[in-house]
Design an enzyme around this catalytic site. Sequence first.
Site, PDB file in Angstrom:
ATOM      1  N   GLN A  94       0.809  -1.206   0.000  1.00  0.00           N
ATOM      2  CA  GLN A  94       0.000   0.000   0.000  1.00  0.00           C
ATOM      3  C   GLN A  94       0.850   1.267   0.000  1.00  0.00           C
ATOM      4  O   GLN A  94       0.317   2.371   0.160  1.00  0.00           O
ATOM      5  CB  GLN A  94      -0.936  -0.010   1.208  1.00  0.00           C
ATOM      6  N   HIS A 158      -1.480   0.215   5.667  1.00  0.00           N
ATOM      7  CA  HIS A 158      -2.081   1.086   6.676  1.00  0.00           C
ATOM      8  C   HIS A 158      -1.156   2.248   7.049  1.00  0.00           C
ATOM      9  O   HIS A 158      -0.993   2.579   8.224  1.00  0.00           O
ATOM     10  CB  HIS A 158      -2.473   0.298   7.928  1.00  0.00           C
ATOM     11  N   GLU A 250     -15.911   3.246   8.397  1.00  0.00           N
ATOM     12  CA  GLU A 250     -16.589   4.192   9.272  1.00  0.00           C
ATOM     13  C   GLU A 250     -16.191   5.644   9.028  1.00  0.00           C
ATOM     14  O   GLU A 250     -15.114   5.942   8.506  1.00  0.00           O
ATOM     15  CB  GLU A 250     -16.343   3.833  10.738  1.00  0.00           C
TER      16      GLU A 250
END
Length: 377
Positions: A94, A158, A250
């Site tokens: 990532q 992340h 979220e």
Amino acid sequence: MNTSMLGLATTFSLTLLAFAAPAAANAQASATATSSLPFEVKPVGTFNNPWAMAFLPDGKVLVTQKEGTLILFDPATGTKRTVSGTPTVSSKGQGALMDIVPAPDFAASKMLYFSYSEAASGADTRVMLATATLDQAGGALKDTKVIFRGQDASTGGHYSGRIGFSPDGKYLFFTSGDRQLFDPAQDPKSTLGKVLRLNLDGTPASGNPLAAKGFNPAVWSYGHRNLLGVAFDKQGRLWEMEMGPRHGDEINLIKPGLNYGWPKASNGSHYDGRDIPDHKPGDGFEAPKVFWDPAISPGGLAYYDADLFPKWKNSLFITGLSGKSLDRIALDGENAKKVDHWDMGERIRAVRTGPDGAVWLLEDGPSGKLLMLTPNK
């Protein structure tokens, strides 16, 4: 799959298939029915694995690309120019040249803030926050300076690395993901899994709420996973979007000193199917204002309050990677509600409000298009 890039660590590989079958929806997370598009979609450019974009005062756009290239793009003419002087980026997993945001005084200083992933010792990598001056005529970054270094980790994801400035322009909010390590998000000494409040030079801002309790002095809030968007609304509230584990994406209203629960609470589950306790009243954690189950794998977040789409004022836009979607979230004070969900047909990496009030999207992938959304005629 519920991740912002394809190169997750192999420990997650067994769980990627899980996203082929949707989880049962619940009342809070039930998806709004996809409607016909209430806007025109105009492709204006194509990029190689674009990641983020930033508008300059003259209407040109800076686009970061995963492998570390920065493009200066003129939507009016379609002209592209590669900006020299970018640092070396570790783009495995990532990793990427990530966010880019003009300084609050960019018109005078020409300073940019940007984030990227950098190789550390051995197999480790870390997220970096840097500044540079944009020589637009010369097409170059100059006087690049690293102002914050994240903690090293051997995982490939992340990083988060999203940048936002306080409405008064005095502080910088920076998102630091948990690096797929879970527990550091609750570790007071760690900057992983946190929203950080920094001075404009990258040092911890004075008055951060948890410093007196033994936390790293940069920490503003904690208990976060992979924070892929921050935006202030017109009342100065800070909203944050993060990718959940297996579902449970979220949107949070970020308040100083609060614990948002990860990995002790989530409305998703572990990738191997193990349960994580849902958010519930009295658990000591701040619950999200909006969540998704099944996941949309969010990529980008923007606040909208322009006049071009008057019915959309005071809204958040969130993009979906696996969801191939654009969602609108209506804000009402500290409350947020899903109101629109549009199928865009492609993975959407980023969203921004343009100078004229148009909504701009970046598709994900090696031929990702820059799209301009304007009202239907």
